[in-house]
Enzyme design. Structure first.
Site, mmCIF file in Angstrom:
data_model
loop_
_atom_site.group_PDB
_atom_site.id
_atom_site.type_symbol
_atom_site.label_atom_id
_atom_site.label_comp_id
_atom_site.label_asym_id
_atom_site.label_seq_id
_atom_site.Cartn_x
_atom_site.Cartn_y
_atom_site.Cartn_z
ATOM 1 N N TYR A 1 0.825 -1.214 0.000
ATOM 2 C CA TYR A 1 0.000 0.000 0.000
ATOM 3 C C TYR A 1 0.859 1.264 0.000
ATOM 4 O O TYR A 1 0.331 2.366 -0.071
ATOM 5 C CB TYR A 1 -1.074 -0.004 1.076
ATOM 6 N N LYS B 1 4.985 3.876 4.992
ATOM 7 C CA LYS B 1 5.707 2.920 4.139
ATOM 8 C C LYS B 1 6.116 3.573 2.817
ATOM 9 O O LYS B 1 7.185 3.264 2.277
ATOM 10 C CB LYS B 1 4.852 1.677 3.877
#
Ligand code: NAP
Length: 264
Positions: free
Chosen positions: A150, A165
């Site tokens: 994601y 992330k």
């Protein structure tokens, strides 16, 4: 047990795994230990670190557990000092520590956002900067960051973690170029869902949610921690010495389009 890499791949090497007391971090510490590494595990809680260190010692691994909060740069500096005092150097850093919880973004509080960004993005920067400087000084090292797909698909329900992330992915690619001249390689692994106490409790607490998530994966199953840990050891090994700034996706094909199969 069959192993992907030769037994002594990490002989005389020291590997530091953040979040090494639980889940993927613990599995990764075991894999490196089996491959001959001395291992440092670091996280906040003794209740995670102590039993993991005991387990690793029982498996014959030379291990040091250092209580550390990666959101505090001074604690990260102290971690480096303690590890170097014991083992002389750090050759591999695995930035695995993270935090996450499900929350639709409209309901996400600034404090909730900050806590995840602080661990999963800022913590990776503090560790990379501190240990990276040490690696530059000693003439080389390997860093493997743990991200998630994601980072580029977006993460409805986990905006904080997806943003963190994505930041780590950008950091991976940036440091890979900045530090290549010092023989510091920086890569990332991007697993799909795998079982860990933390992830199960926070992200798929019931069997129905778990089944729905598995149905999204073309391979119809989650990864095993063993599979992901193997990939991390490979990325840090000499067999990947020309891989730099790369992200190895291990999600069973879940982030890919479904074309004419008609499924989501
Ligand atoms: P986990 O068992 O909950 O591991 C998270 C670890 O981070 C814990 O050991 C925790 O230890 C440590 N940690 C949290 N805050 C910290 C802090 N401030 N300072 C130092 N350590 C801290 O989760 P996991 O599922 O194995 O996740 C490991 C990695 O895989 C994470 O980067 C996660 O984002 C990634 N990932 C997981 C999945 C999945 O489905 N499980 C999928 C894709 C990516 P303490 O509580 O002792 O600090």
């Amino acid at each position: 047990m069959t192993r992907m890499l030769p037994d002594a791949t990490f002989a005389n090497r020291t590997v530091l795994v953040t979040g090494g007391g639980t889940g993927l971090g613990k599995e990764t510490a075991h894999r490196f230990g089996e491959l001959g590494a001395r291992v440092v595990i670091a996280s906040r809680k003794a209740e995670h670190l102590d039993p993991a260190a005991e387990e690793l010692r029982g498996a014959g691994v030379d291990v040091l557990a250092v209580p550390t909060d990666v959101t505090r740069p001074a604690r990260v500096a102290a971690l480096l000092e303690t590890a170097v005092e014991r083992f002389g150097r750090i050759d591999v850093l695995v930035n695995n520590a993270a935090g996450n919880f499900y929350c639709p973004t409209a309901d996400l509080s600034p404090a909730g956002w900050k806590v995840v960004i602080d661990i999963a993005l800022n913590g990776v920067f503090y560790c990379s900067r501190e240990i990276g400087r040490h690696m530059i000084e000693q003439g080389g090292g390997r860093i493997v960051n743990v991200v998630a797909t994601y980072a580029w698909t977006g993460g409805p329900g986990t905006a904080h973690s997806a943003a963190a992330k994505a930041g780590v992915l950008a950091l991976t690619r940036t440091l890979a170029v900045e530090w290549a001249q010092h023989d510091v390689r920086v890569n990332a692994v991007s697993p799909g869902p795998f079982h860990s106490d933390g992830a199960k409790k926070r992200l798929w607490p019931d069997a129905k949610t778990e089944a729905a998530m598995k149905a999204q994966v073309p391979l119809q199953r989650f990864a095993t921690r063993h599979e992901v840990a193997d990939a991390i050891t490979w990325l840090a090994s000499p067999f990947a010495d020309y891989v730099n700034g790369e992200v190895l996706v291990m999600d069973g094909g879940a982030h890919l389009g479904r074309g004419l199969t008609g499924e989501a």
